[in-house]
Write a protein that holds these residues in place. Sequence first.
Motif, short mmCIF file in Angstrom:
data_model
loop_
_atom_site.label_atom_id
_atom_site.label_comp_id
_atom_site.label_asym_id
_atom_site.label_seq_id
_atom_site.Cartn_x
_atom_site.Cartn_y
_atom_site.Cartn_z
N VAL A 140 56.68 47.53 1.41
CA VAL A 140 57.55 47.90 2.51
C VAL A 140 57.45 49.40 2.79
O VAL A 140 57.38 49.85 3.94
CB VAL A 140 59.01 47.50 2.20
N ASP A 187 54.07 50.28 4.59
CA ASP A 187 53.64 49.53 5.77
C ASP A 187 53.75 50.30 7.08
O ASP A 187 53.56 49.75 8.16
CB ASP A 187 54.39 48.20 5.87
N LEU A 191 65.97 47.46 4.49
CA LEU A 191 66.36 46.93 3.19
C LEU A 191 67.81 47.33 2.89
O LEU A 191 68.24 48.43 3.23
CB LEU A 191 65.46 47.47 2.08
N SER A 246 66.90 50.16 -2.04
CA SER A 246 66.15 51.11 -1.22
C SER A 246 66.72 52.52 -1.16
O SER A 246 65.98 53.45 -0.83
CB SER A 246 66.07 50.59 0.22
N GLU A 266 64.55 41.48 -4.17
CA GLU A 266 64.23 42.10 -2.89
C GLU A 266 65.36 41.77 -1.91
O GLU A 266 65.87 40.65 -1.91
CB GLU A 266 62.90 41.59 -2.36
N PRO A 324 65.93 42.23 2.01
CA PRO A 324 65.83 42.58 3.42
C PRO A 324 67.17 42.38 4.13
O PRO A 324 67.89 41.43 3.88
CB PRO A 324 64.76 41.60 3.95
N HIS A 358 64.46 47.21 11.46
CA HIS A 358 63.00 47.08 11.50
C HIS A 358 62.54 45.82 12.23
O HIS A 358 61.36 45.50 12.22
CB HIS A 358 62.37 47.14 10.11
#
Length: 543
Positions: free
Chosen positions: A363, A366, A396, A401, A429, A431, A462
């Motif tokens: 992430v 990217d 995130l 994050s 993770e 998101p 995002h």
Amino acid sequence: MENNGRLPSWAAALAGLVAGAVAAGLSLPAAALVKASAFPVVAAGNAAVDLTPAWLKDWAIRTFGEHDKTVLLAGVLAVLAAAAAYAGILAARDLRYGAALLGGFGALGILAVLTRPGAGPADALPTLLGVAAGVFTLSRLLRRALLPTGTGGEEPPGVQTPAAMRAEGEPPGVQVPAVMRAGEEPRSFDRRGLLTAALGGAVAAGAGAVAGRLFTGRSEVDAARAGLALPRPAVPARPVPAGSDLRIKGLSPFFTPNHDFYRVDTALVVPRVDPRGWTLRIGGMVDRQVELTFADLLARPLVEADVTLCCVSNEVGGPYIGNARWLGVRLADLLREAGVRAGADMLLSVSADGWTCGTPAGVVLDGRDALLAVAMNGETLPVDHGFPARMVVPGLYGYVSATKWVTEIKVTRFDRDEAYWTPRGWAAEGPVKTQSRIDLPRPGARLAPGRTVVAGVAWAQHKGVDAVEIRVDGGPWRQARLAQAPTADTWRQWVVDDWDATPGEHTIEVRATDATGYTQTAERTPVAPDGATGLHTVTVTVA
């Protein structure tokens, strides 16, 4: 002076409380000289946070909001005060009992201190010093509270020795006050002596607290922050389009002021990190180790980016979200300089207070504006929000994050390392989920009939928000008018300004659709393990 030969329970408890205050007051400056995390009261609070089950933490955040840490510290202090008071009552019978209780709590404090990340044997010294000072103070207070009843072996009128009491028929089991040893004169309670000594102890405890505050370098850090001149960005943020802020009273502004920006973290006492001694180390699965000072960081090309941050603890329609303009260095540039090795998929970042965060490496690499930020909304990062540097990664949740007071980034793998929240039941993770919130009208509001404004914010970091709809009382969905947004990484204001409110009670719902075509679900799920879902709903009365 009360000539009863006994120490009242309230007086014994007061002696214990003052002794406990002295113990805490003297351990604070000692901890400031050794390490801030060596202060046993805060270490005990941090241990309580670590051991608290996720459901209880969620309840605390929902109930107390950003004051949850204050409530926890107050609870820790209340427990310690009760224990200290009881230690005083025990010590009035036998000093060894009170000393043992203080020592037991000291042992728990040492255990809490030594189990903090990066702790060493020297970190136990402040607690040991505090316990020794507390026991000494308790002994002195009890001695001052009970003075000899006479001189030359003569007793004042009306005062009886234990032997005389027994001679007059008292049972042999009557206990001689423990502060009186064999061969000593009988003693009586001296209220003035106790209160005078207690006042002296309180002054000593307060002086210790003040010294601890000075030794922590609080003023130096504040001065360093205030005197910092921020470099101009090499890559400025895109201009905010006209119409990004609808400027409706009661609607969340496009940029959240720093003093209103939410704060959710595990730090009971906010770390105060001097930028002159701060370093960031990047290691692990890299070709070369990278270490940066704060001056090194400011000398690099800085990038501005508008990014909305959201906490995974945010309930549907909750307040733990905010939008700001950040200034910092691209994390991707730092990682490429270090050379990320094949197979690495996680960045394990570490805060100055030992908290850890696991961020998907892909992430950050990217192309999005993932920053090591040094400024927020045009000013140096506030201490509460991570000064001197923090991570900001669009898209995130913060727990994976947004490490504040960051000092280390280890390039690693999810199957090798775990961050703080993962073993506590949260997803590795996180998101951010597409969500929306009604800011106007407020839940429970009483409105006048007629045309009424319904407004709020929606976010899909995002991805971007493409549409927002509302419905009233389960009726048809109506399209809202969207404000402009400079990027897909910020929230977006929306408004319906022509709802014809009729008398009665009404329920208003909102939903958002992101740029991928996903419309947020109506299914309600809790915040754990990876963020809440559902539609924000408010009920109002029109009359």
